[in-house]
Motif scaffolding. Structure first.
Motif, PDB file in Angstrom:
ATOM      1  N   CYS A   9      28.777  42.634  39.528  1.00  0.00           N
ATOM      2  CA  CYS A   9      30.009  41.587  38.988  1.00  0.00           C
ATOM      3  C   CYS A   9      30.848  42.151  38.186  1.00  0.00           C
ATOM      4  N   ASP A  10      30.362  42.869  37.037  1.00  0.00           N
ATOM      5  CA  ASP A  10      31.235  43.621  36.142  1.00  0.00           C
ATOM      6  C   ASP A  10      32.235  44.833  36.823  1.00  0.00           C
ATOM      7  N   HIS A  12      32.883  44.569  40.173  1.00  0.00           N
ATOM      8  CA  HIS A  12      33.684  44.158  41.273  1.00  0.00           C
ATOM      9  C   HIS A  12      34.019  42.632  40.994  1.00  0.00           C
ATOM     10  N   PRO A  13      34.685  42.121  39.799  1.00  0.00           N
ATOM     11  CA  PRO A  13      34.859  40.924  39.706  1.00  0.00           C
ATOM     12  C   PRO A  13      35.777  39.886  40.478  1.00  0.00           C
ATOM     13  N   ASP A  14      36.696  40.772  41.110  1.00  0.00           N
ATOM     14  CA  ASP A  14      37.547  40.036  42.041  1.00  0.00           C
ATOM     15  C   ASP A  14      37.058  40.083  43.538  1.00  0.00           C
ATOM     16  N   LEU A  15      36.085  40.786  43.787  1.00  0.00           N
ATOM     17  CA  LEU A  15      35.387  41.041  45.036  1.00  0.00           C
ATOM     18  C   LEU A  15      34.418  40.097  45.522  1.00  0.00           C
ATOM     19  N   THR A  17      31.548  37.015  45.246  1.00  0.00           N
ATOM     20  CA  THR A  17      31.187  35.588  45.069  1.00  0.00           C
ATOM     21  C   THR A  17      30.057  35.084  44.703  1.00  0.00           C
ATOM     22  N   SER A 154      29.887  39.810  49.255  1.00  0.00           N
ATOM     23  CA  SER A 154      31.077  40.461  49.086  1.00  0.00           C
ATOM     24  C   SER A 154      31.553  40.916  50.636  1.00  0.00           C
TER      25      SER A 154
END
Length: 158
Positions: A9-10, A12-15, A17, A154
């Motif tokens: 999550c850290d 790839h925050p924009d990738l 869910t 992802s």
């Protein structure tokens, strides 16, 4: 390979869910990640039984059981087959059973709850359709990752 969801999550925050925190973790594998294969069924695990006999090839089986809490869609025999055939993990939006045995298998499993009753077997359901639960859409060919922190999806491998 070990996956740590907070790190994913850290990084790839924009990738990614993240699924709503509704699942409990089972199985001897602490984390999992792989390409998604889906099943949609309701209180009928016939398609689960068929799918776990296929070579898993490191995939993650996502089973949309409609959130039913009335029977188990995965038990020890099917979980053993999944582990032997190379499935990385199984997510059940419903219940599992035989957890004492599942917890020692080299497989990661996430489910809503435990229920001792077996499902019916009518061969009803859908394979490789998009499924939506826990605030996430799971698409065959995308990727799912899980550990004790939760579950995420992802569109590409992380």
């Amino acid at each position: 390979m070990a996956y740590v969801l907070p790190d994913l999550c850290d990084d790839h925050p924009d990738l990614v869910t993240v699924a709503e925190p509704v699942f409990t973790s089972f199985g001897a594998r602490d984390s999992f990640g792989g390409r998604i294969a889906t099943i949609k069924c309701h209180e009928d695990n016939s398609l689960v039984a068929e799918r776990v006999t296929e070579p898993g090839q490191g995939r993650v089986l996502i089973v949309d059981g409609g959130g039913s809490l009335r029977c188990g869609l995965l038990g020890d025999n099917l979980a053993k087959q999944a582990a032997e055939n190379g499935w990385e993990g199984i997510v059940i939006y419903g219940c599992i059973r035989d957890v004492e045995i599942i917890n020692v298998l080299p497989l990661a499993v996430k489910a809503l709850a435990i229920h001792p009753m077996k499902s019916v077997k009518r061969g009803v359901g859908l394979i490789d359709e998009d499924v939506h639960f826990a605030g996430v859409t799971f698409r065959t060919g995308e990727y799912a990752y899980g550990d004790s922190n939760g579950l995420l999806v992802s569109p590409r491998a992380l």
